[in-house]
Motif scaffolding. Structure first.
Motif, mmCIF file in Angstrom:
data_model
loop_
_atom_site.group_PDB
_atom_site.id
_atom_site.type_symbol
_atom_site.label_atom_id
_atom_site.label_comp_id
_atom_site.label_asym_id
_atom_site.label_seq_id
_atom_site.Cartn_x
_atom_site.Cartn_y
_atom_site.Cartn_z
ATOM 1 N N ALA A 448 0.835 -1.214 0.000
ATOM 2 C CA ALA A 448 0.000 0.000 0.000
ATOM 3 C C ALA A 448 0.865 1.258 0.000
ATOM 4 N N ILE A 449 1.961 1.231 0.756
ATOM 5 C CA ILE A 449 2.865 2.402 0.818
ATOM 6 C C ILE A 449 3.502 2.649 -0.542
ATOM 7 N N LEU A 450 3.971 1.571 -1.207
ATOM 8 C CA LEU A 450 4.600 1.733 -2.520
ATOM 9 C C LEU A 450 3.598 2.278 -3.539
ATOM 10 N N THR A 451 2.389 1.769 -3.483
ATOM 11 C CA THR A 451 1.357 2.247 -4.418
ATOM 12 C C THR A 451 1.097 3.742 -4.223
ATOM 13 N N GLU A 452 0.990 4.155 -2.957
ATOM 14 C CA GLU A 452 0.710 5.579 -2.663
ATOM 15 C C GLU A 452 1.853 6.465 -3.127
ATOM 16 N N MET A 453 3.129 6.030 -2.905
ATOM 17 C CA MET A 453 4.292 6.817 -3.326
ATOM 18 C C MET A 453 4.359 6.932 -4.846
ATOM 19 N N ILE A 454 4.098 5.857 -5.562
ATOM 20 C CA ILE A 454 4.182 5.869 -7.027
ATOM 21 C C ILE A 454 3.109 6.772 -7.620
ATOM 22 N N PHE A 455 1.871 6.626 -7.154
ATOM 23 C CA PHE A 455 0.791 7.430 -7.714
ATOM 24 C C PHE A 455 0.917 8.901 -7.327
ATOM 25 N N LYS A 456 1.415 9.188 -6.120
ATOM 26 C CA LYS A 456 1.606 10.579 -5.700
ATOM 27 C C LYS A 456 2.652 11.254 -6.563
ATOM 28 N N ASP A 457 3.736 10.539 -6.891
ATOM 29 C CA ASP A 457 4.795 11.102 -7.723
ATOM 30 C C ASP A 457 4.321 11.291 -9.155
ATOM 31 N N SER A 458 3.455 10.375 -9.629
ATOM 32 C CA SER A 458 3.013 10.448 -11.032
ATOM 33 C C SER A 458 2.055 11.608 -11.265
ATOM 34 N N THR A 459 1.446 12.160 -10.187
ATOM 35 C CA THR A 459 0.514 13.290 -10.345
ATOM 36 C C THR A 459 1.236 14.601 -10.538
ATOM 37 N N HIS A 460 2.551 14.663 -10.246
ATOM 38 C CA HIS A 460 3.315 15.896 -10.441
ATOM 39 C C HIS A 460 3.526 16.129 -11.928
ATOM 40 N N GLN A 461 3.543 17.388 -12.340
ATOM 41 C CA GLN A 461 3.743 17.729 -13.743
ATOM 42 C C GLN A 461 5.140 17.347 -14.205
ATOM 43 N N SER A 462 6.144 17.546 -13.356
ATOM 44 C CA SER A 462 7.522 17.177 -13.703
ATOM 45 C C SER A 462 7.875 15.878 -12.995
ATOM 46 N N ILE A 477 5.334 -9.741 14.826
ATOM 47 C CA ILE A 477 5.292 -9.890 16.295
ATOM 48 C C ILE A 477 4.860 -8.597 16.970
ATOM 49 N N GLY A 478 4.489 -7.572 16.185
ATOM 50 C CA GLY A 478 3.975 -6.325 16.749
ATOM 51 C C GLY A 478 5.027 -5.280 17.036
ATOM 52 N N SER A 479 6.296 -5.528 16.728
ATOM 53 C CA SER A 479 7.359 -4.550 16.978
ATOM 54 C C SER A 479 7.438 -3.573 15.798
ATOM 55 N N GLU A 480 8.010 -2.368 16.096
ATOM 56 C CA GLU A 480 8.178 -1.368 15.053
ATOM 57 C C GLU A 480 9.327 -1.755 14.134
ATOM 58 N N GLN A 481 9.115 -1.548 12.849
ATOM 59 C CA GLN A 481 10.142 -1.833 11.862
ATOM 60 C C GLN A 481 10.313 -0.591 10.983
ATOM 61 N N PHE A 482 11.554 -0.045 10.917
ATOM 62 C CA PHE A 482 11.860 1.159 10.167
ATOM 63 C C PHE A 482 12.361 0.758 8.775
ATOM 64 N N LEU A 483 11.657 1.219 7.732
ATOM 65 C CA LEU A 483 12.012 0.887 6.362
ATOM 66 C C LEU A 483 12.371 2.159 5.610
ATOM 67 N N ASN A 484 13.559 2.200 5.005
ATOM 68 C CA ASN A 484 13.990 3.275 4.124
ATOM 69 C C ASN A 484 13.614 2.873 2.701
ATOM 70 N N ILE A 485 12.600 3.545 2.128
ATOM 71 C CA ILE A 485 12.083 3.200 0.797
ATOM 72 C C ILE A 485 12.482 4.300 -0.171
ATOM 73 N N ARG A 486 13.168 3.955 -1.227
ATOM 74 C CA ARG A 486 13.612 4.899 -2.264
ATOM 75 C C ARG A 486 13.104 4.399 -3.618
ATOM 76 N N ILE A 487 12.377 5.265 -4.339
ATOM 77 C CA ILE A 487 11.851 4.929 -5.663
ATOM 78 C C ILE A 487 12.521 5.857 -6.668
ATOM 79 N N SER A 488 13.259 5.284 -7.609
ATOM 80 C CA SER A 488 13.961 6.048 -8.641
ATOM 81 C C SER A 488 13.289 5.810 -9.980
#
Length: 875
Positions: A448-462, A477-488
């Protein structure tokens, strides 16, 4: 792919046009700059000649005026003599202008000096007396208001002032020279005027008319010159054209020039003329009429010569432009034909290279510049061949990195997975290949996060090169997990593909948080340590094991133990400077409530804070008495982590308190003995009076005995008052239950039919131990003086300063004029001390009392308890 010859010819033509445009722009810029510069120089020369004439004109006028001024000075002595004759006549009449024989004074002056004169008297700016009938009644406030301040100054100073020779504002009036002087009594201003039948400067042609002829020869462009005085009268002129010099418009401009003392210039484009108006000031002296000597000039210049020169310049400019265009056209197309011939061969070679023959070389050219281009193209083609080989190697290497990377990497087209490395398969825990899958169908939160990032970027004119952010998700197991996501964004043919890199940074983020918390905690500890170090009271902090953490400067000064020697040590060593041996202190009791009080006999607890007072080093000469406070310290989880104790030295206060208590005890003992002796004497007196009642007494004697009995009773009441007043403030104030106090007072009264309604519960007030007497006195007064009352109500209500304790009844009430008097000592129907004592008892703890009822509806007493002196009783 072959090059079309027609396109090459078109290129040659475009090159010729390009060179033509460059040549034309350069020549036009050059010629235009030359034309504008030459035009500006001719216009500046013309203006400079006009300014030169203005300067010559102004300097000439100044020198002419100086000559006239020197000529006027030659008549100063005769006018002084004339003024002296006039002053003597004024003094001879006793300073009365009405008694002066003005005609006789005129004749005497003319007989003595041999010229024609007129005499005047000026009073408040008006000529009141004169030998010249035309000037009689002349009001300078209207005629020349600027002269009034000067006349007043001359009149007040009494000085002799010579004026300038003036002709006036009428052409037929002769030239006159005036002199002024104030009378000795400063009441009037005397004026003497000399009449010039023949004015020498005009006769000798040293006047303004010759100036016009001189200026005419200096500038050939001058066609008209007019000179005006300050009254707009034409005094000199010369003209070669028909131009009015007395029309209203000209006179208006001349008037403004003289008034504003500023010249101006008008450009008459229709008639090719410049009309210059020049203001010419003269030498400024103390003479009142100096300003009238200023003149203005109108000079008309013909611009025909300048216009002709500018026209010739413009024609030369146009001719040069035409010649430049022809030469540029020939040069441009000749050069273009010469340059494009070698390019045809080069284009043929480039056609072969563009067709795919990258090993073909561009042929050499007879031109050095084209050879450099050929070499550059051959080198570029060689680099392309090398880059193709390197790209193949790089692609193989990238594939290896893609497959071996520890980060999960996906290649997406839209939201469809095109490729995925093994780390991505492991990250999403899917056994089957990911290629072809939709990212929303795998690993719900991340998809869901990847989908939101891709579509949000595609709405920009540039299209952005990449987007990157940190996402926090919950793992299985319910613990927090920190993910660094980069889309090029990468170009894949005609479409953009998305390369997704997912990196697990949970450990790094947790380490960063821990480091930030440690830094913040260290900084907070340092700030608290600095604050405690500067506290004026000796203060120290320990942890739960008794180890000293902080030992402030005041503690060092008090114990003479440096902080460096005690911090970090435990085993109750911090108690040695106070008790002489290691033992628990008050802070230990705050940290460990189960510990016995030990050295502390009296401890007050308020919340988590303990308070106590005691002596330190009692057996030593330097013993001190201190007020001690200690409290436990808690962490964010509510766990005790240590304690803090502050010691306030109140030895001097303790000594003073003990001395006051001893003195008060002695005074109370003396007062008690004195009251006892007085009461014994009063008892003896009352016994004797009782025995005397059996005697047969007349009316006067009975009256005296009654008065004596009342006096003895008053003494007894006063002694009882002193006993009560002596007890005020003897004991420390205490917290008292208001409901219980009123119930006790009610039980000690004979209520008869009166009902007492106590609407107070769980309220404590901080008052003197005699507070019950106040409550009793208020109830007893209501029953005694309230008349036929049936009810007494006791309640509370909040006020701005705290709370109001209200005691009100339904009796007769208190008259308005007695509301303040009833609290005064000795005022009242009984002893007169009850309400006075009540007010004094309450005032010990800053509690007030007032009566606010209305006569006829009942009394209403309000006890005003401020904030901090009352509290609710907690069960």
């Amino acid at each position: 792919m072959k090059t079309d010859p027609r396109s090459f010819s078109s290129f040659s033509a475009r090159l010729g046009i390009f060179l033509l445009i460059i040549f034309l722009v350069m020549m036009v810029v050059f010629l235009t700059n030359w034309y504008l510069t030459a035009r500006e120089e001719k216009e500046q020369d013309f203006l400079s000649s006009e300014k030169t004439i203005d300067q010559i004109l102004q300097q000439s006028i100044l020198w002419i005026d100086r000559g006239l001024y020197l000529y006027d000075l030659t008549f100063e002595t005769p006018l002084r003599d004339a003024m002296k004759i006039y002053q003597d006549e004024y003094n001879a009449t006793g300073g009365d202008p009405e008694k002066i024989d003005y005609q006789g004074v005129k004749e005497k002056i003319e007989k003595t000096l041999g010229d024609e004169y007129q005499v005047y008297v000026i009073e408040n700016g008006i000529i009141t007396h004169t030998t010249d009938p035309k000037d009689l009644g002349l009001n300078f406030s209207t005629f020349a208001p600027e002269l009034i301040p000067k006349f007043n100054k001359i009149q007040d100073s009494g000085q002799f002032i010579l004026d300038r020779s003036v002709k006036g504002h009428e052409s037929n009036v002769p030239v006159r020279l005036f002199a002024y002087q104030g009378t000795p009594d400063r009441k009037y201003l005397l004026e003497v005027g000399r009449i010039f039948i023949q004015y020498t400067p005009e006769e000798n042609k040293a006047y303004y008319s010759d100036l016009t002829n001189i200026l005419w020869t200096l500038n050939p462009d001058i066609v008209s010159f007019d000179l005006y005085n300050s009254f707009n009268i034409l005094i000199a002129n010369r003209s070669e054209i028909s131009l009015s010099n007395t029309d209203n418009e000209t006179l208006d401009v001349i008037g403004r020039t003289i008034k504003n003392e500023k010249g101006s210039i008008l450009h008459d484009k229709v008639n090719h003329r410049d009309i210059v108006y020049t203001f010419m000031p003269v030498l400024q002296t103390d003479a009142p009429s100096t300003k009238w000597m200023n003149v203005a000039a109108r000079t008309v210049y013909s611009t025909n010569r300048l216009d002709n020169e500018l026209m010739m310049l413009t024609l030369w400019y146009i001719g040069f432009l035409v010649i430049t265009f022809i030469l540029a056209f020939i040069a441009a197309f000749t050069i273009s034909r010469h340059l494009t011939r070698p390019l045809r061969c080069m284009l043929e070679d480039l056609d072969l290279i563009s067709a795919g023959d990258l090993k073909h070389k561009v042929r050499k050219s007879p031109h050095h510049e084209l050879n450099r281009i050929s070499d550059a193209i051959n080198q570029m083609v060689g680099e392309i061949l090398n880059n193709i080989s390197a790209l193949r190697v790089s692609e193989s290497r990238y594939r290896g990195l893609f497959l071996s990377s520890n980060d999960a990497i996906l290649v997406l087209e839209g939201i469809r997975i095109v490729d995925a490395n093994p780390a991505a398969v492991d990250f999403f825990s899917i056994m089957k290949p990911l290629a072809g899958e939709n990212i929303t169908s795998i690993h719900g939160p991340v998809g869901a996060i990847l989908t939101e990032m891709i579509f949000k970027d595609s709405t920009h004119q540039s299209v952005k090169q990449f987007v990157e952010r940190i996402e926090i998700i919950k793992n299985e197991i319910g613990s927090e997990q920190f993910l660094n996501i980069r889309i090029s964004k990468v170009k894949g043919g005609e479409k953009y593909l998305s390369q997704v890199r997912i990196r697990d940074e949970t450990q790094q983020q947790l380490a960063f948080r821990l480091s930030a918390q440690q830094v913040a905690l260290s900084e907070a500890y340092r700030q608290i340590e600095n604050i405690l170090a500067m506290l004026p009271d000796p203060t120290f902090v320990i942890d739960t094991t008794g180890r000293v953490l902080i030992w402030n400067q005041a503690m060092e000064k008090m114990t003479r133990i440096p902080s460096a020697e005690i911090v970090g040590k435990g085993d109750y060593l911090y108690a040695i400077p106070f008790y002489g041996s290691p033992k628990p202190m008050l802070v230990d009791l705050a940290i460990h409530p189960e510990m016995k009080s030990g050295e502390f006999s009296h401890i007050i607890k308020n919340g988590n804070t303990l308070y106590s007072e005691r002596w330190f080093r009692e057996t030593e000469p330097s013993r001190r008495y201190a007020s001690i406070s200690a409290t436990a310290l808690y962490d964010s989880q509510g766990t005790i982590i240590g304690g803090i104790e502050s010691i306030h030295d109140i030895t001097e206060l303790k000594f003073t308190e003990d001395a006051l208590r001893i003195a008060n005890t002695k005074l109370n003992l003396l007062s008690s003995i004195t009251r006892h002796d007085i009461l014994n004497k009063v008892m003896i007196g009352r016994s004797n009076l009782f025995l005397l009642n059996d005697l047969q007494l007349n009316c006067d004697q009975k009256r005296f005995f009654e008065m004596l009995s009342q006096s003895l009773q008053s003494i007894e009441e006063f002694i009882a008052f002193t006993k009560t007043y002596q007890e005020l403030g003897v004991d420390a104030p205490v917290w008292q239950d208001v409901q219980a106090v009123f119930i006790q007072a009610q039980s000690n009264l004979d209520l008869k039919t009166v009902k007492i309604d106590i609407r107070i519960s769980n309220l404590l007030i901080y008052a003197d131990p005699l507070f019950p007497k106040v409550c009793y006195n208020l109830l007893e007064n209501a029953i005694r003086h309230g008349g036929d009352l049936t009810r007494i109500q006791i309640s509370t209500e909040p006020v701005q300063t705290g709370i109001s304790l209200i005691i009100e009844d339904d009796g007769v009430g208190v008259p308005e004029e007695e509301k303040d008097l009833i609290f005064e000592r000795g005022y009242g129907k009984n002893t007169g001390y009850g309400l006075f004592l009540s007010r004094e008892i309450l005032a010990i703890t800053d509690i007030g009392i007032r009566e606010t009822g209305m006569k006829g509806t009942g009394a209403r007493f309000e006890i005003l308890v401020p904030f901090g002196k009352y509290k609710k009783l907690t069960k």
